[in-house]
Design an enzyme around this catalytic site. Structure first.
Site, PDB file in Angstrom:
ATOM      1  CD  GLU A  98      -3.044  -1.042   0.422  1.00  0.00           C
ATOM      2  OE1 GLU A  98      -3.456   0.106  -0.247  1.00  0.00           O
ATOM      3  OE2 GLU A  98      -3.702  -1.884  -0.001  1.00  0.00           O
ATOM      4  CB  SER A 371     -21.282 -25.083 -31.879  1.00  0.00           C
ATOM      5  OG  SER A 371     -20.590 -25.936 -32.442  1.00  0.00           O
TER       6      SER A 371
END
Length: 678
Positions: A98, A371
């Protein structure tokens, strides 16, 4: 005479320069005055550092009609702990992740600020932060989450005041005891208990790095939701710790490989009616404004969800078979359904599973599309001067050691592209990919919103198997629905969104998408091509593999089933609603048996869309100017395929088919495993 002329010339040149210099000085003075005035005004409204946090207010979530869906609040499950009991590895992990200059700056970091200013200038707004740990503490404890210049100035001022009153250790202690880690856990002690069943002083280096990576996005990085993503974030934190000298490279590599020893997640009873959609919205809000804003700032979040359609989606999924329970107690197969308005991108309904866990398969599960990926191939062919009536030959083709097969293991000879797509003929899809090039197909899919395709590296999607849906990573139901929405929306892709508007507790507008911003829209393909592919996909429902999805009004869609029968899809649309349905096995170890995209998924799609379109005016797809209407036509010489609706009742026996299916799969070449059925 010579000297005076030179002097006069010199004076004449300096006059304008002095004038502009005075103007510039005046502008600088005025700007500085305004700036100091703005800063003074921000300072005047600062809350005293000695104050406690503002009272928490629950946020409210509304549907598209303005009806309250739920209230979000935190139970503040928090156990404060003294910094001296926090292992040094955990402290270092937070600082590395941080604020690596935490012990060197005075509450604000000039380097980070200048980096943020540059980003903000180039992005015309607060696009990037330069916040230190102290600034994050100031923001969470005393300020709202609004992204304004005034709030950033106040944040910096409060950070300076906090640093003056408290030591670095005290600041780090307050920060680590306050932040949210997900799963209802506030503070590091509660987080340690929640994720690992340990006190914080018992955590390993691997566990420390995991916790330090959570506050960035607790829902997304939670190891309870998606362990692979959580491990990626953990690796980033460990690399930062190595970079800044907190641990050695060897210790870092060892920590990455170490078992996290996660505690058993507490099972919560989820309401499948709205839980996945609410979690999706919550994650989006938290990513932008923070968890504190979401749970304690009293936001009013107006979403795109249509409650009636959401209810219809949940009800349609009752058609699922119950094959078995996996090791985590989840009923398999699992499912997802997501429905979108293709013109606005509004997500009307979203269900990400059976409601037994919080993993949202609609937005996060990357699965093989089978498909259902073929329309991107045909779109690319239509762009290359082919038409729905172009003749191709269904025949044996071989590429290296791979010969793609049709689901019936037979070949039917000459047929139109329209008929080949309606019957999901594999050999023609691969031949088209060879003609147009895999790169162009991928480019089109990405333009229409698919972000998971891999184009680089030793393993990628730039190959012919991609034409049958054999992908490196897979696709998500949300992105597939969004991509098909491009066809319904005359070739314009609109980014999906679940949030229309957010107000803060005072009624101020934080964001507003109700105007349907132009930057979210892209003309991905031409209107002509969009209409042609739609007419072809109407044939899928009219006489092709998706007849079970017919709802008695104009609709287009595509089935998809992977070669190993572990994923089955139906994605379809009317002029105003596009919906994707997926079912599959989470574990990847069991097949769906005699289930195809044209059976259960098509039936679920039908059941949902029959209700979702009740209030929609029945209308046909718009025909572009200069074109004639294309009617779905079946090649007369081709036998109409048998409808596979009997697969619905057989689905419960999927496990009995596993041995047979796996044996067949083992006999096929490795590349042929990427081949797909209807």
């Amino acid at each position: 005479m010579y000297t005076p002329r030179r002097r006069a010339k010199h004076v004449k040149k300096q006059g304008p320069f002095k004038f502009f210099r005075i103007i510039i000085i005046l502008l600088v003075v005025v700007s500085a005055g305004l700036g100091f005035g703005y800063i003074f005004a921000a300072y005047q409204s600062l809350p005293p550092v000695s104050n406690n946090m503002r009272p928490a207010a629950s946020s409210q979530v509304f549907d598209i009609h303005g009806r309250l869906i739920t209230t979000l609040h935190s139970d503040q499950n928090r156990i404060p702990i003294d910094i001296n009991k926090v292992p040094q590895n955990l402290q270092n992990a937070f600082i590395a992740a941080e604020d690596n200059r935490f012990y060197d700056h005075i509450g604000i970091d000039p380097r980070g600020i200048f980096r943020a200013i540059w980003a903000n200038v180039t992005h015309h707004g607060i696009a990037q932060g330069g916040s230190t740990i102290t600034q994050q503490l100031a923001k969470n404890a005393f300020l709202s989450q609004e992204q304004t210049l005034k709030r950033k100035i106040q944040e910096a001022m409060l950070a300076l005041e906090i640093e003056r009153k408290y030591s670095k250790k005290e600041i780090l202690e307050m920060y680590m005891n306050q932040i949210y880690f997900g799963q209802g856990a506030y503070g590091i002690q509660t987080a340690a208990k929640t994720y690992f069943g340990k006190d914080v002083n018992e955590l390993s280096l691997a566990q420390c790095a995991m916790l330090a990576g959570l506050p960035n996005s607790p829902n997304y990085y939670s190891p309870f939701n998606k362990l692979e993503i959580a491990k990626e974030r953990q690796s980033v934190v460990i690399d930062q710790m190595v970079k800044y000298g907190y641990i050695s490279q060897a210790d870092g590599e060892k920590a990455k490989k170490a078992d996290l020893e996660l505690a058993k997640k507490k099972q919560s009873v989820l309401n499948p009616e709205t839980s996945y959609f609410i979690d999706y919205v919550s994650q989006k809000v938290a990513e932008k404004y923070g968890d504190d804003a979401l749970y304690k700032e009293g936001l009013k979040i107006y979403t795109t969800m249509d409650s009636e359609k959401q209810h219809a989606a949940v009800k349609a999924l009752t058609a699922l078979p119950d094959n078995y329970k996996d090791a985590n107690g989840l009923t398999q197969p699992q499912c997802a359904i997501v429905s979108i308005d293709p013109h606005t991108g509004y997500i009307l309904a979203m269900v990400g599973g059976r409601g037994q866990d919080s993993f949202n398969r609609a937005s996060m599960a990357e699965r093989q599309p089978g498909s259902s990926f073929k329309p991107f191939v045909y779109v690319t062919a239509l762009q290359r001067d082919m038409t729905p009536d172009t003749i191709m030959v269904d025949k044996k083709v071989t590429y290296g050691n791979w010969s793609p097969q049709n689901s019936e293991k037979t070949f039917s000879g000459s047929m139109t592209l329209s008929h080949a797509l309606a019957l999901s003929v594999n050999t023609i899809a691969v031949q088209l990919a060879e003609k147009v090039g895999p790169e162009r197909i991928i480019e089109n899919a990405e333009k229409m919103g698919i972000t998971t395709l891999v184009t680089k590296g030793s393993t990628n999607d730039v190959n012919y198997a991609m034409a049958l849906g054999g992908l490196t990573k897979g696709v998500t139901p949300l992105e597939m629905a969004s991509a098909y929405g491009t066809f319904a929306n005359k070739g314009v892709h609109v980014k999906p969104t679940a949030i229309i508007k957010i107000l803060d507790r005072n009624g101020n507008v934080l964001e507003d998408d109700s105007t349907n911003k132009k930057e979210n829209k892209t003309q991905a393909i031409s209107e002509k091509v969009a209409y042609e592919i739609t007419a072809m996909l109407e044939g899928v429902i009219d006489h092709g593999t998706g007849t079970a999805a017919a709802i008695g009004r104009p609709a287009a869609g595509k089935t998809g089933t992977t070669d190993d029968n572990k994923d089955a899809w139906f994605i379809g649309y009317t002029p105003d609603i596009v919906t994707a349905v997926w079912i599959g096995d989470d574990t990847g170890n069991h097949t769906l048996g005699d289930v195809y995209g044209g059976t259960i998924p098509a039936q679920i799609w039908h059941d949902y869309m029959a209700v979702a379109t009740e209030d929609e005016k029945t209308r046909d797809f718009d025909v572009p100017t200069g074109m004639s209407k294309i009617q779905p036509q079946e090649d007369s010489k081709e036998e109409k395929p048998e409808k596979k609706t009997d697969g619905i009742k057989k689905a419960a026996d999927a496990d009995k088919q596993k041995a047979k299916n796996d044996a067949q799969k083992a006999q096929q070449p490795a590349l042929n495993n990427k081949n797909n059925k209807q």
